[in-house]
Design a protein around this motif. Sequence first.
Motif, PDB file in Angstrom:
ATOM      1  N   LEU A  21       0.827  -1.202   0.000  1.00  0.00           N
ATOM      2  CA  LEU A  21       0.000   0.000   0.000  1.00  0.00           C
ATOM      3  C   LEU A  21       0.867   1.260   0.000  1.00  0.00           C
ATOM      4  O   LEU A  21       2.057   1.201   0.276  1.00  0.00           O
ATOM      5  CB  LEU A  21      -0.926   0.001   1.217  1.00  0.00           C
ATOM      6  CG  LEU A  21      -1.873  -1.201   1.331  1.00  0.00           C
ATOM      7  CD1 LEU A  21      -2.597  -1.183   2.671  1.00  0.00           C
ATOM      8  CD2 LEU A  21      -2.869  -1.233   0.175  1.00  0.00           C
ATOM      9  N   GLU A  22       0.236   2.386  -0.294  1.00  0.00           N
ATOM     10  CA  GLU A  22       0.922   3.670  -0.356  1.00  0.00           C
ATOM     11  C   GLU A  22       0.317   4.647   0.649  1.00  0.00           C
ATOM     12  O   GLU A  22      -0.772   4.432   1.183  1.00  0.00           O
ATOM     13  CB  GLU A  22       0.803   4.280  -1.766  1.00  0.00           C
ATOM     14  CG  GLU A  22       1.445   3.466  -2.874  1.00  0.00           C
ATOM     15  CD  GLU A  22       2.950   3.633  -2.915  1.00  0.00           C
ATOM     16  OE1 GLU A  22       3.498   4.415  -2.111  1.00  0.00           O
ATOM     17  OE2 GLU A  22       3.578   2.982  -3.773  1.00  0.00           O
TER      18      GLU A  22
ATOM     19  N   ASN B 121      -5.493   6.246   6.664  1.00  0.00           N
ATOM     20  CA  ASN B 121      -5.760   6.285   5.228  1.00  0.00           C
ATOM     21  C   ASN B 121      -4.623   5.610   4.465  1.00  0.00           C
ATOM     22  O   ASN B 121      -3.489   6.095   4.478  1.00  0.00           O
ATOM     23  CB  ASN B 121      -5.907   7.730   4.742  1.00  0.00           C
ATOM     24  CG  ASN B 121      -7.192   8.376   5.226  1.00  0.00           C
ATOM     25  OD1 ASN B 121      -8.196   7.707   5.451  1.00  0.00           O
ATOM     26  ND2 ASN B 121      -7.170   9.682   5.393  1.00  0.00           N
ATOM     27  N   PHE B 122      -4.944   4.515   3.798  1.00  0.00           N
ATOM     28  CA  PHE B 122      -3.990   3.819   2.944  1.00  0.00           C
ATOM     29  C   PHE B 122      -4.489   3.867   1.498  1.00  0.00           C
ATOM     30  O   PHE B 122      -5.692   3.983   1.250  1.00  0.00           O
ATOM     31  CB  PHE B 122      -3.836   2.361   3.365  1.00  0.00           C
ATOM     32  CG  PHE B 122      -3.231   2.165   4.730  1.00  0.00           C
ATOM     33  CD1 PHE B 122      -1.862   2.085   4.903  1.00  0.00           C
ATOM     34  CD2 PHE B 122      -4.046   2.048   5.850  1.00  0.00           C
ATOM     35  CE1 PHE B 122      -1.307   1.900   6.165  1.00  0.00           C
ATOM     36  CE2 PHE B 122      -3.506   1.855   7.111  1.00  0.00           C
ATOM     37  CZ  PHE B 122      -2.128   1.782   7.272  1.00  0.00           C
ATOM     38  N   PHE B 123      -3.550   3.748   0.558  1.00  0.00           N
ATOM     39  CA  PHE B 123      -3.890   3.789  -0.868  1.00  0.00           C
ATOM     40  C   PHE B 123      -3.381   2.543  -1.563  1.00  0.00           C
ATOM     41  O   PHE B 123      -2.265   2.086  -1.302  1.00  0.00           O
ATOM     42  CB  PHE B 123      -3.261   5.011  -1.533  1.00  0.00           C
ATOM     43  CG  PHE B 123      -3.830   6.329  -1.067  1.00  0.00           C
ATOM     44  CD1 PHE B 123      -4.771   7.004  -1.818  1.00  0.00           C
ATOM     45  CD2 PHE B 123      -3.407   6.893   0.136  1.00  0.00           C
ATOM     46  CE1 PHE B 123      -5.291   8.219  -1.392  1.00  0.00           C
ATOM     47  CE2 PHE B 123      -3.916   8.102   0.574  1.00  0.00           C
ATOM     48  CZ  PHE B 123      -4.865   8.766  -0.200  1.00  0.00           C
TER      49      PHE B 123
ATOM     50  N   ILE C 217     -10.383   2.873   9.512  1.00  0.00           N
ATOM     51  CA  ILE C 217      -9.374   2.562   8.495  1.00  0.00           C
ATOM     52  C   ILE C 217     -10.016   2.657   7.121  1.00  0.00           C
ATOM     53  O   ILE C 217     -11.050   2.030   6.861  1.00  0.00           O
ATOM     54  CB  ILE C 217      -8.781   1.157   8.713  1.00  0.00           C
ATOM     55  CG1 ILE C 217      -8.183   1.042  10.120  1.00  0.00           C
ATOM     56  CG2 ILE C 217      -7.708   0.858   7.659  1.00  0.00           C
ATOM     57  CD1 ILE C 217      -7.676  -0.349  10.453  1.00  0.00           C
ATOM     58  N   ASN C 218      -9.409   3.438   6.240  1.00  0.00           N
ATOM     59  CA  ASN C 218      -9.911   3.637   4.888  1.00  0.00           C
ATOM     60  C   ASN C 218      -8.855   3.230   3.872  1.00  0.00           C
ATOM     61  O   ASN C 218      -7.668   3.512   4.050  1.00  0.00           O
ATOM     62  CB  ASN C 218     -10.265   5.107   4.664  1.00  0.00           C
ATOM     63  CG  ASN C 218     -11.239   5.625   5.698  1.00  0.00           C
ATOM     64  OD1 ASN C 218     -12.387   5.220   5.736  1.00  0.00           O
ATOM     65  ND2 ASN C 218     -10.751   6.515   6.564  1.00  0.00           N
ATOM     66  N   LEU C 219      -9.312   2.598   2.807  1.00  0.00           N
ATOM     67  CA  LEU C 219      -8.413   2.169   1.737  1.00  0.00           C
ATOM     68  C   LEU C 219      -8.949   2.723   0.419  1.00  0.00           C
ATOM     69  O   LEU C 219     -10.090   2.455   0.031  1.00  0.00           O
ATOM     70  CB  LEU C 219      -8.348   0.648   1.699  1.00  0.00           C
ATOM     71  CG  LEU C 219      -7.240  -0.021   0.901  1.00  0.00           C
ATOM     72  CD1 LEU C 219      -5.884   0.593   1.207  1.00  0.00           C
ATOM     73  CD2 LEU C 219      -7.205  -1.509   1.213  1.00  0.00           C
ATOM     74  N   PHE C 220      -8.121   3.546  -0.267  1.00  0.00           N
ATOM     75  CA  PHE C 220      -8.528   4.252  -1.475  1.00  0.00           C
ATOM     76  C   PHE C 220      -7.812   3.714  -2.705  1.00  0.00           C
ATOM     77  O   PHE C 220      -6.824   2.998  -2.607  1.00  0.00           O
ATOM     78  CB  PHE C 220      -8.201   5.749  -1.342  1.00  0.00           C
ATOM     79  CG  PHE C 220      -8.896   6.444  -0.206  1.00  0.00           C
ATOM     80  CD1 PHE C 220     -10.175   6.935  -0.352  1.00  0.00           C
ATOM     81  CD2 PHE C 220      -8.252   6.609   1.019  1.00  0.00           C
ATOM     82  CE1 PHE C 220     -10.815   7.581   0.688  1.00  0.00           C
ATOM     83  CE2 PHE C 220      -8.880   7.259   2.072  1.00  0.00           C
ATOM     84  CZ  PHE C 220     -10.171   7.748   1.904  1.00  0.00           C
ATOM     85  N   LYS C 221      -8.304   4.127  -3.862  1.00  0.00           N
ATOM     86  CA  LYS C 221      -7.595   3.876  -5.106  1.00  0.00           C
ATOM     87  C   LYS C 221      -6.288   4.686  -5.125  1.00  0.00           C
ATOM     88  O   LYS C 221      -6.094   5.575  -4.299  1.00  0.00           O
ATOM     89  CB  LYS C 221      -8.455   4.297  -6.299  1.00  0.00           C
ATOM     90  CG  LYS C 221      -9.770   3.561  -6.429  1.00  0.00           C
ATOM     91  CD  LYS C 221     -10.568   4.129  -7.608  1.00  0.00           C
ATOM     92  CE  LYS C 221     -11.928   3.507  -7.713  1.00  0.00           C
ATOM     93  NZ  LYS C 221     -12.731   4.083  -8.834  1.00  0.00           N
ATOM     94  N   ASN C 222      -5.475   4.425  -6.124  1.00  0.00           N
ATOM     95  CA  ASN C 222      -4.169   5.084  -6.192  1.00  0.00           C
ATOM     96  C   ASN C 222      -4.232   6.392  -6.989  1.00  0.00           C
ATOM     97  O   ASN C 222      -3.654   6.517  -8.061  1.00  0.00           O
ATOM     98  CB  ASN C 222      -3.123   4.155  -6.814  1.00  0.00           C
ATOM     99  CG  ASN C 222      -1.744   4.783  -6.845  1.00  0.00           C
ATOM    100  OD1 ASN C 222      -1.254   5.212  -7.877  1.00  0.00           O
ATOM    101  ND2 ASN C 222      -1.111   4.855  -5.701  1.00  0.00           N
ATOM    102  N   PHE C 223      -4.972   7.371  -6.457  1.00  0.00           N
ATOM    103  CA  PHE C 223      -4.884   8.689  -7.067  1.00  0.00           C
ATOM    104  C   PHE C 223      -5.409   9.758  -6.121  1.00  0.00           C
ATOM    105  O   PHE C 223      -6.204   9.491  -5.224  1.00  0.00           O
ATOM    106  CB  PHE C 223      -5.634   8.761  -8.408  1.00  0.00           C
ATOM    107  CG  PHE C 223      -7.134   8.705  -8.291  1.00  0.00           C
ATOM    108  CD1 PHE C 223      -7.875   9.856  -8.059  1.00  0.00           C
ATOM    109  CD2 PHE C 223      -7.814   7.509  -8.442  1.00  0.00           C
ATOM    110  CE1 PHE C 223      -9.257   9.818  -7.961  1.00  0.00           C
ATOM    111  CE2 PHE C 223      -9.190   7.456  -8.344  1.00  0.00           C
ATOM    112  CZ  PHE C 223      -9.919   8.614  -8.103  1.00  0.00           C
ATOM    113  N   ILE C 224      -4.925  10.978  -6.353  1.00  0.00           N
ATOM    114  CA  ILE C 224      -5.357  12.162  -5.628  1.00  0.00           C
ATOM    115  C   ILE C 224      -6.002  13.125  -6.623  1.00  0.00           C
ATOM    116  O   ILE C 224      -5.502  13.315  -7.727  1.00  0.00           O
ATOM    117  CB  ILE C 224      -4.152  12.861  -4.957  1.00  0.00           C
ATOM    118  CG1 ILE C 224      -3.560  11.967  -3.874  1.00  0.00           C
ATOM    119  CG2 ILE C 224      -4.555  14.213  -4.366  1.00  0.00           C
ATOM    120  CD1 ILE C 224      -4.474  11.693  -2.703  1.00  0.00           C
ATOM    121  N   VAL C 225      -7.124  13.729  -6.238  1.00  0.00           N
ATOM    122  CA  VAL C 225      -7.732  14.794  -7.034  1.00  0.00           C
ATOM    123  C   VAL C 225      -6.906  16.050  -6.787  1.00  0.00           C
ATOM    124  O   VAL C 225      -6.879  16.580  -5.677  1.00  0.00           O
ATOM    125  CB  VAL C 225      -9.202  15.016  -6.630  1.00  0.00           C
ATOM    126  CG1 VAL C 225      -9.813  16.150  -7.458  1.00  0.00           C
ATOM    127  CG2 VAL C 225     -10.007  13.727  -6.810  1.00  0.00           C
TER     128      VAL C 225
END
Length: 290
Positions: free
Chosen positions: A163-164, A230-232, A264-272
């Motif tokens: 993760l990132e 927050n993990f990506f 705990i949140n896991l997002f896609k690999n991008f930032i707006v």
Amino acid sequence: MKKILIVLLGSLLILGGCFQMNEKTEEEKEQEGTTPVQDYVGQGYSFVDGDKSAERVKKQEEEIKQEAINYMKTTYKTDVKVNNVVPARNGAVVIVESEAPIQFTTSVIVKFVLNKKDEIASGTSNEGEVEQAIVGGLYAKAYEKEFHHLDEFAEQLAKKYDLEGYTEEALDKVSPKGYQGKYYFVTVGYDDYLSAYNAYLGNPHISAEELRSLFTKDDPTSENMTVVMNFFSKEDKLPKQKVVDNLAEEFQQEPNLPKGEYPINLFKNFIVNRVGLPDGENVSVDGIIK
């Protein structure tokens, strides 16, 4: 906890504003774009009507910076450095950071005096925002060893599950969310911890031992303290729920972390780009209490 994130994202999307769709400049394209989290360092971050203020902000940047520094020192007895000055409607938002005696990042609003060329108003801030940041910084000072362990543990989990997290540059320049790390930020209602907050204003060099006592006095179980993780993903798609469930299980079992609730949140690999946040779509687990 999802409600907190939705409100935060919504408010920043409003600040980010909308852009004309004809003849986009390179800056507008950057603002409207997205960037992999590991490459995001604040490109395109913007506020409503910032383009209209940009020239004047650039001209008066040093004066605006000094006003933000003065505001934090006078109002909150805290020395800060300026990490970013972002043009906004009729003024600028200044991202500032305190490194000692406590660490946190927050923002100061510096407006232009309308109809008066080259004159700026006194600094202000959104209600409760700086206070919340200070309380988070105080909590981290009171439990420095535990937060150091949290940093190490989160990094271990990121490597284990591929993760990132945010870059240091992004945290410094576009993330005025108080006390934070690569994979988390502390959120709290400062009025739940007035003993610690008021003690800091009376003595900014208050000891960690005294702070622990005051936090325990105000909230013996730390039920009002939240550490948002927050993990990506490393891919532009959401991982399966199983991944975040595994993260939650690891947090449940790990000792010696700061007390509080851990959504705990896991997002896609991008930032707006324009808001410095993911788009809000995530897989998550709530209700982890340490």
